[in-house]
Design an enzyme around this catalytic site. Structure first.
Site, PDB file in Angstrom:
ATOM      1  CE  LYS A 147      15.110   7.260 -39.924  1.00 60.73           C
ATOM      2  NZ  LYS A 147      15.336   6.996 -41.351  1.00 60.73           N
ATOM      3  CE  LYS A 172      -4.567   3.741  -8.456  1.00 62.73           C
ATOM      4  NZ  LYS A 172      -3.800   2.484  -8.321  1.00 62.73           N
ATOM      5  CG  ASP A 173      -7.945  -3.842  -8.315  1.00 60.40           C
ATOM      6  OD1 ASP A 173      -8.407  -3.954  -7.167  1.00 60.40           O
ATOM      7  OD2 ASP A 173      -8.227  -4.606  -9.261  1.00 60.40           O
ATOM      8  N   GLY A 198       2.004   9.439  -2.682  1.00 55.71           N
ATOM      9  CA  GLY A 198       2.410  10.058  -1.416  1.00 55.71           C
ATOM     10  C   GLY A 198       1.480  11.171  -0.961  1.00 55.71           C
ATOM     11  N   GLY A 231      -3.141   6.088  -1.339  1.00 48.40           N
ATOM     12  CA  GLY A 231      -3.089   4.707  -0.845  1.00 48.40           C
ATOM     13  C   GLY A 231      -2.599   4.724   0.593  1.00 48.40           C
ATOM     14  N   GLY A 232      -1.285   4.954   0.744  1.00 54.53           N
ATOM     15  CA  GLY A 232      -0.693   5.009   2.086  1.00 54.53           C
ATOM     16  C   GLY A 232      -1.342   6.078   2.951  1.00 54.53           C
TER      17      GLY A 232
HETATM   18  C1  1AE Z   1       1.341   8.014  -9.606  1.00 60.75           C
HETATM   19  C2  1AE Z   1       0.587   6.739  -9.255  1.00 60.75           C
HETATM   20  C3  1AE Z   1       0.369   6.571  -7.790  1.00 60.75           C
HETATM   21  C4  1AE Z   1      -0.133   5.212  -7.431  1.00 60.75           C
HETATM   22  O1  1AE Z   1      -0.588   4.457  -8.252  1.00 60.75           O
HETATM   23  C5  1AE Z   1      -0.085   4.754  -6.075  1.00 60.75           C
HETATM   24  O2  1AE Z   1      -0.310   3.475  -5.861  1.00 60.75           O
HETATM   25  C6  1AE Z   1       0.149   5.585  -5.018  1.00 60.75           C
HETATM   26  O3  1AE Z   1       0.157   5.107  -3.759  1.00 60.75           O
HETATM   27  P1  1AE Z   1       0.439   6.017  -2.498  1.00 60.75           P
HETATM   28  O4  1AE Z   1      -0.689   7.001  -2.376  1.00 60.75           O
HETATM   29  O5  1AE Z   1       1.739   6.715  -2.728  1.00 60.75           O
HETATM   30  O6  1AE Z   1       0.495   5.064  -1.352  1.00 60.75           O
END
Ligand code: 1AE
Length: 410
Positions: free
Chosen positions: A95, A170-171, A334, A356-357
């Site tokens: 609460k 990772k997915d 990023g 990822g990118g």
């Molecule tokens: C904070 C989580 C970041 C994440 O899951 C993700 O997919 C990042 O992708 P990029 O590295 O920014 O392309």
């Protein structure tokens, strides 16, 4: 305090008597009322009563309106709640989370409460053992462009990532059960690609498949994924709740590391006035609930967490005074090779560099994306600037990454 869990709140109020406010919280979230109770009843209720531990007001002269606050610490008797995270959170911030400008900034659970939690099954060291890497930061790559792709597209993407020398893949957290890449087939396909890449790289690799579906099916889905060969899981903890993570991580049959994704975390930690501070949300509670690897925004990428808060999350995950295994910090979002010197300066070698990118968007392709990160990591560990390293023979991948994204030297 033995037998008590401590919660610290930052309470903003321009006029409140903070001592009175603290008493109100301590009583209101435990026995409900106190002064009106007859003496005999008080003695009986004493063991259930919350206690005000400290009230530290911040009210210097000339403070702008809206900035007067106090940090209030309350001790809650363990006897009031069962030994699970939902009960703890509802007691200390149920609460109260809706009652004005108040943010939960710290939790210290009692050893008795903590004893119900085995914590991460593998932890940082266990994950290192599984991939056989002990002397450098690990590198994780994130599947990108997964929705709408079929298994052959995914296999090719996985293979290219693996060839680049990453330790984990990772997915994407937004990949759910779907007709194009259903769980079992996805795991089989990706693990086949992992084995094929290993013939070239000689490297062990963990694939964290996204564990999704209704809560009642999570265990079955995890066991199905593991049965199909999955050697790690990704889990969107905050959309299910910490207890779902705890159930999975404490389950002896779920014998693979779990990576906690921070999806939705911003809704809880970003405001200075409301919610739960990042070191609690993404640090203490994730580790207590058993996450082996924990993703969170970094201070340098595309989704940014302030540096001080970020370092506090790191400190919680790597704190060796806890009896729980350490969780691997995974600063994310990023991230590109030019940020590696900053990441290693702030996190040391016990970190997972995750992108990822920054892998798939490499000008020379996905494989070169992984290589550029590995070259950036090696150069930084050797004390070399990325600019110098990029000029060395065989470092075309790093050179191209720097030309594309630049370098932020530490
Ligand atoms: C904070 C989580 C970041 C994440 O899951 C993700 O997919 C990042 O992708 P990029 O590295 O920014 O392309």
């Amino acid at each position: 305090m033995n037998g008590y869990c401590l919660a610290t709140y930052r309470v903003f109020d321009d006029k409140a008597d903070f001592q009175k406010k603290a008493q109100g919280i301590a009583v209101g979230l435990t026995v409900g009322s106190w002064t009106e109770l007859p003496e005999a009843k008080k003695a009986e209720m004493e063991k259930h009563l919350g206690k005000v531990v400290s009230v530290t007001a911040h009210e210097p002269e000339g403070l702008e309106p809206g900035q007067r606050y106090a940090d209030i610490q309350i001790a809650y008797p363990d006897v009031n709640f069962s030994r699970d995270i939902p009960a703890l959170l509802v007691t200390i911030f149920g609460k109260l989370s809706m009652d004005g400008r108040v943010k939960l900034i710290d939790i210290d659970v009692s050893p008795e409460f903590q004893s119900a939690f085995p914590g991460p099954k593998f932890g940082l060291q266990g994950v290192r053992d599984l991939v056989g890497v002990h002397n450098r930061p690990l590198l994780m790559s994130i599947f990108k462009s997964v929705i709408g792709h079929d298994l052959s597209g995914l296999e090719e993407q996985f293979y290219r990532q693996a060839l680049g020398g990453v330790d984990l893949i990772k997915d994407d957290e937004i990949l759910f059960e779907n007709p194009l890449t259903p769980l079992v087939k996805r795991v089989e396909t990706c693990m086949r690609a992992a084995r094929k890449a290993k013939e070239t790289t000689g490297q062990e690799l963990l694939y964290a498949v996204n564990l999704t579906g209704p809560t009642s099916k999570l265990r079955d889905n995890a066991l199905t994924a593991i049965g199909a060969g999955a050697n790690a899981l990704l889990f969107n903890v905050l959309s299910y709740g910490y207890d779902a993570l705890h159930e999975l991580s404490a389950d002896p049959a779920i014998n693979v590391p779990i990576a906690a994704h921070p999806a939705m975390a911003g809704a809880f930690y970003q405001s200075p006035y409301y919610g739960i501070a990042a070191p609690v949300l993404l640090g203490k509670l994730m580790r207590l609930a058993g996450a082996d690897l924990i993703l969170f925004p970094s201070p340098y990428g595309s989704v940014v967490m302030p540096k001080e808060e970020n370092m506090a999350v790191r400190d919680v995950l790597l704190d060796t005074s806890s009896s729980l295994r350490r969780s691997f910090p995974v600063p994310s979002a990023g991230i590109h090779p030019g940020l590696v010197p900053l990441i290693l300066r702030d996190f040391g070698t016990d970190v997972v560099v995750n992108a990822g990118g920054g892998v798939h968007g490499h000008p020379l392709g996905t494989e070169a994306g992984g290589q550029a990160f590995r070259q950036a990591i090696d150069a930084t560990l050797a004390g070399q600037s990325l600019g110098d390293a990029a000029l060395q023979p065989g470092h075309d991948a790093l050179k191209a990454a720097i030309e594309a994204w630049g370098v932020k030297e530490a």
